[in-house]
Design a protein around this motif. Structure first.
Motif: not given
Length: 277
Positions: A201-208
Motif C-alpha cells: 500500500t502507499i503508506p508501506e511504500g507502494g505506488c500507483v
C-alpha cells in the motif's frame, strides 16, 4: 403523597444515626474489603475504604514490562489497527517482535457487522454464528481495508451515481491519474502468502502508476511500431537496396517484428521487477 422531611434527599439531616444503624442491619451488601463490624455510613461522595489502594504502584522499566508480557495472547480490533500495513507483519507468523501471540478480531467498517477473514494463525476462535457472518478482506491502495462484498457495493453505488470511485474512509480516488481507468480491487486470500496477490500500500511504500497496465501495454505497442517504422522504413523500394538478394525489404520486415517483440519483452520484464497496483 409527599415524603416526610427526613426521607427527602435535600434534607441536610437525611442520614441520621438511627438510619445508619438501620442501614447496617439491612441486607444490602457491603463494598469489597469491608465486614459488618466496620462503621461505614454509605456516603457516596467518598470511595469505600475497601477499594482504596494501600500502596503506590511501583515503576518498572520498559524491558521488565515487555518481559512480563512476553508470550501472552493479544487480541487486536479495529481500534488498534486502521491500516493494512499495521496488520501485515502478523499475518504470516502470528507473533509480534516481542514474542506475543497476536490475534486479529477485525470488522468491516462499512457494515460494522461482518467479521473479516484472517489466516488461521491470527484468527480468534469464533462461534458458528459468527463464522457465518464473515467476508473476504479487500485492501485499497491507501491502506484501508474492508469486507469484499461491502466495498464492491460501494464501488457499484459510485458508478450508479456517476461519480469517482474512492475510499469510503479517506476519499482516495480509485482511478489511474492519466488514463482515468479504475484501480482493480485486491482481495487477500488467507490461504496464501501476500507476495503475488497483494502489492504494498502507499503508506508501506507502494505506488500507483499513472496509467493502468492495459493502457501502458497499448502505449508500448504503439511506440514499438513507430520505432520499427523509423529504424526500418516500410516504404523503401527494392531498387534502393545495394544488394536486394542478400538484404532487402523482407529482411526489414523481419527486423521490424524483432524490434516490436523486444520492446514488449522489455516491458513485461520491467513489470515483473517491481510491485504496483
Amino acid at each position: 403523597m409527599s415524603l416526610p422531611p427526613w426521607r427527602r434527599v435535600d434534607n441536610p439531616h437525611y442520614r441520621t444515626t438511627q438510619h445508619e444503624d438501620a442501614y447496617q442491619q439491612s441486607s444490602i451488601p457491603l463494598p469489597p474489603g469491608l465486614d459488618r463490624d466496620y462503621q461505614w455510613s454509605g456516603n457516596a461522595n467518598y470511595p469505600p475504604p475497601g477499594l482504596i489502594r494501600a500502596t503506590m504502584p511501583k515503576a518498572i522499566s520498559e524491558i521488565e514490562y515487555l518481559r512480563e508480557r512476553r508470550g501472552r495472547s493479544v487480541i487486536l480490533d479495529n481500534s488498534d489497527i486502521s491500516l493494512f500495513g499495521d496488520l501485515a507483519e502478523y499475518l504470516e507468523s502470528g507473533y509480534d517482535m516481542h514474542g506475543n501471540h497476536i490475534m486479529c478480531d477485525l470488522t468491516c467498517v462499512i457494515c460494522c457487522g461482518n467479521k473479516l477473514e484472517m489466516p488461521t494463525c491470527v484468527s480468534p476462535p469464533r462461534t458458528p454464528e459468527e463464522d457465518a457472518k464473515t467476508e473476504p478482506l479487500c485492501v485499497l491502495p491507501c491502506g484501508h481495508f474492508f469486507g469484499a462484498y461491502c466495498i464492491e457495493k460501494w464501488i457499484s453505488t459510485c458508478r450508479d451515481e456517476d461519480r469517482c470511485s474512492d475510499c469510503p474512509v479517506c476519499r482516495f480516488p480509485l482511478l489511474y491519474e492519466y488514463c482515468g481507468h479504475e484501480v482493480k480491487l485486491r482481495h487477500h486470500d488467507p490461504r496464501f502468502r501476500r507476495p503475488g496477490q497483494l502489492p504494498l500500500t502507499i503508506p508501506e511504500g507502494g505506488c500507483v502508476p499513472a496509467y493502468c497496465r492495459w493502457c501502458r501495454v497499448d502505449y508500448v505497442k504503439d511506440l514499438a511500431h513507430q520505432m520499427a517504422q523509423v529504424v526500418y522504413p516500410k516504404d523503401v523500394p527494392e531498387s534502393a537496396f545495394f544488394s536486394p538478394r542478400s538484404f532487402g525489404p523482407s529482411d526489414f520486415s523481419e527486423l521490424r517484428g524483432i524490434i516490436r517483440s523486444n520492446m514488449l519483452s522489455a516491458f513485461y520484464h520491467a513489470e515483473d521487477a517491481f510491485d504496483h497496483w
